[in-house]
Structure formats: structure tokens, C-alpha cells
Design a protein around this motif. Sequence first.
Motif, short mmCIF file in Angstrom:
data_model
loop_
_atom_site.label_atom_id
_atom_site.label_comp_id
_atom_site.label_asym_id
_atom_site.label_seq_id
_atom_site.Cartn_x
_atom_site.Cartn_y
_atom_site.Cartn_z
N GLY A 69 40.38 40.03 41.50
CA GLY A 69 41.85 40.50 41.12
C GLY A 69 42.54 41.69 42.00
N TRP A 70 43.33 42.46 41.62
CA TRP A 70 44.09 43.21 42.11
C TRP A 70 44.39 44.52 41.57
CZ3 TRP A 70 45.26 42.06 47.25
CH2 TRP A 70 45.25 40.67 47.55
N PHE A 71 44.08 45.63 42.20
CA PHE A 71 44.49 46.98 41.65
C PHE A 71 45.40 47.41 42.71
CE2 PHE A 71 41.36 48.16 38.54
CZ PHE A 71 40.43 47.15 38.51
N ARG A 100 44.46 54.82 41.08
CA ARG A 100 44.52 53.44 40.92
C ARG A 100 44.46 53.18 39.60
NH1 ARG A 100 40.01 51.08 45.21
NH2 ARG A 100 41.24 52.75 46.57
N GLU A 101 45.28 51.88 39.59
CA GLU A 101 45.53 51.08 38.29
C GLU A 101 45.48 49.58 38.63
OE1 GLU A 101 49.52 51.45 36.95
OE2 GLU A 101 50.31 50.52 38.50
N PHE A 102 44.96 48.68 37.40
CA PHE A 102 44.62 47.60 37.34
C PHE A 102 45.84 46.77 37.50
CE2 PHE A 102 42.94 43.67 36.32
CZ PHE A 102 43.54 42.91 35.42
N VAL A 103 46.03 45.59 38.13
CA VAL A 103 47.11 45.00 38.18
C VAL A 103 46.79 43.67 37.62
CG1 VAL A 103 48.95 43.72 39.79
CG2 VAL A 103 48.06 46.06 40.36
N ALA A 104 46.10 42.90 38.08
CA ALA A 104 45.87 41.54 37.75
C ALA A 104 44.37 41.19 38.00
CB ALA A 104 46.75 40.25 38.36
N THR A 153 43.25 34.34 33.11
CA THR A 153 43.78 35.56 33.88
C THR A 153 44.58 36.59 33.05
OG1 THR A 153 46.11 34.43 33.61
CG2 THR A 153 44.89 34.02 35.52
N HIS A 154 44.68 38.08 33.64
CA HIS A 154 44.93 39.13 32.92
C HIS A 154 45.72 39.86 33.75
CE1 HIS A 154 41.91 38.56 29.59
NE2 HIS A 154 41.01 37.99 30.54
N TYR A 155 46.87 40.37 33.17
CA TYR A 155 47.94 41.05 33.96
C TYR A 155 48.01 42.42 33.25
CZ TYR A 155 48.90 36.62 35.89
OH TYR A 155 48.98 35.55 36.86
N TYR A 177 44.86 34.99 45.42
CA TYR A 177 46.30 35.31 45.65
C TYR A 177 47.00 36.01 44.59
CZ TYR A 177 44.94 31.41 48.60
OH TYR A 177 44.43 30.55 49.68
N LEU A 178 48.01 36.65 45.15
CA LEU A 178 48.82 37.44 44.00
C LEU A 178 50.29 37.29 44.52
CD1 LEU A 178 48.83 39.15 41.59
CD2 LEU A 178 49.31 41.27 43.24
#
Length: 124
Positions: free
Chosen positions: A35-37, A45-49, A58-60, A80-81
Motif C-alpha cells: 500500500g501507500w502512505f 504520515r497518513e494511510f492512502v491506500a 482494496t482500501h482507500y 501501483y497508485l
Amino acid sequence: QVQLAESGGGLAQTGGSLRLSCAASGRTSTLYAMGWFRQAPGKEREFVAGISWSGISTHYADNVKGRFTISRDIAKKTVYLQMDSLKAEDTAVYYCALDSMAYATGKITTPTSWGQGTQVIVSS
């Protein structure tokens, strides 16, 4: 030891698009979520996906839903994002993350590996 290498960051205009990639290498476990932060200046720092091992789940974050799309290529160990309809508030350093515990759900809360980060700047 797992290494995560991000690419694809850069400068975009408001309303534009960017695509980030992150390739995993090294001693990855058999199953893992990716995933991505992101971290903006002066913010935490925050969660993105996040995406499960299978890619089915998937989570967003609410503030990117409908604009960002996460996907992965298991064979390439790459996530990928796709970021569309970019806003100035999307400006941040984006970090790739890997979580072996979240492989089934993709709900990444405690990453076990981090990338070095790639800068995204959205200008109006």
C-alpha cells in the motif's frame, strides 16, 4: 530484509494525474499486502491506500476515494497508485509500505517495511 523502491513522483497540475510504482525485492514473505502512505510538510504520515495479496480487496482513505486507484502485479512484486484529479492537498512525500499480516484484507495498519519515499507536488 525487504527493499521497496518507489518511482513515478514529480510535479503535476491541479486536476492532473500521476502514477506511482513500487517494486519489492529481497526476502519478501510468501503473502503480503502492499500500500501507500503519505506525509505532507508539518503533518503526520497518513494511510492512502492498501491492496490485499490477491488484489481483490482494496482500501482507500476517504480523501482519495474516487480519485486514486491502487493495483498490483504479483509476478513483478509491484504495486501501483494511479492518482487522478489531483489537488494541491495531495502534495506530500508518498511512501510505499508492505504488511505481511494484512495480506488477506489489505488493511495496512502496521507496515513491516517502508520505501524511501517519492515526492509528489501538485501546483495550482
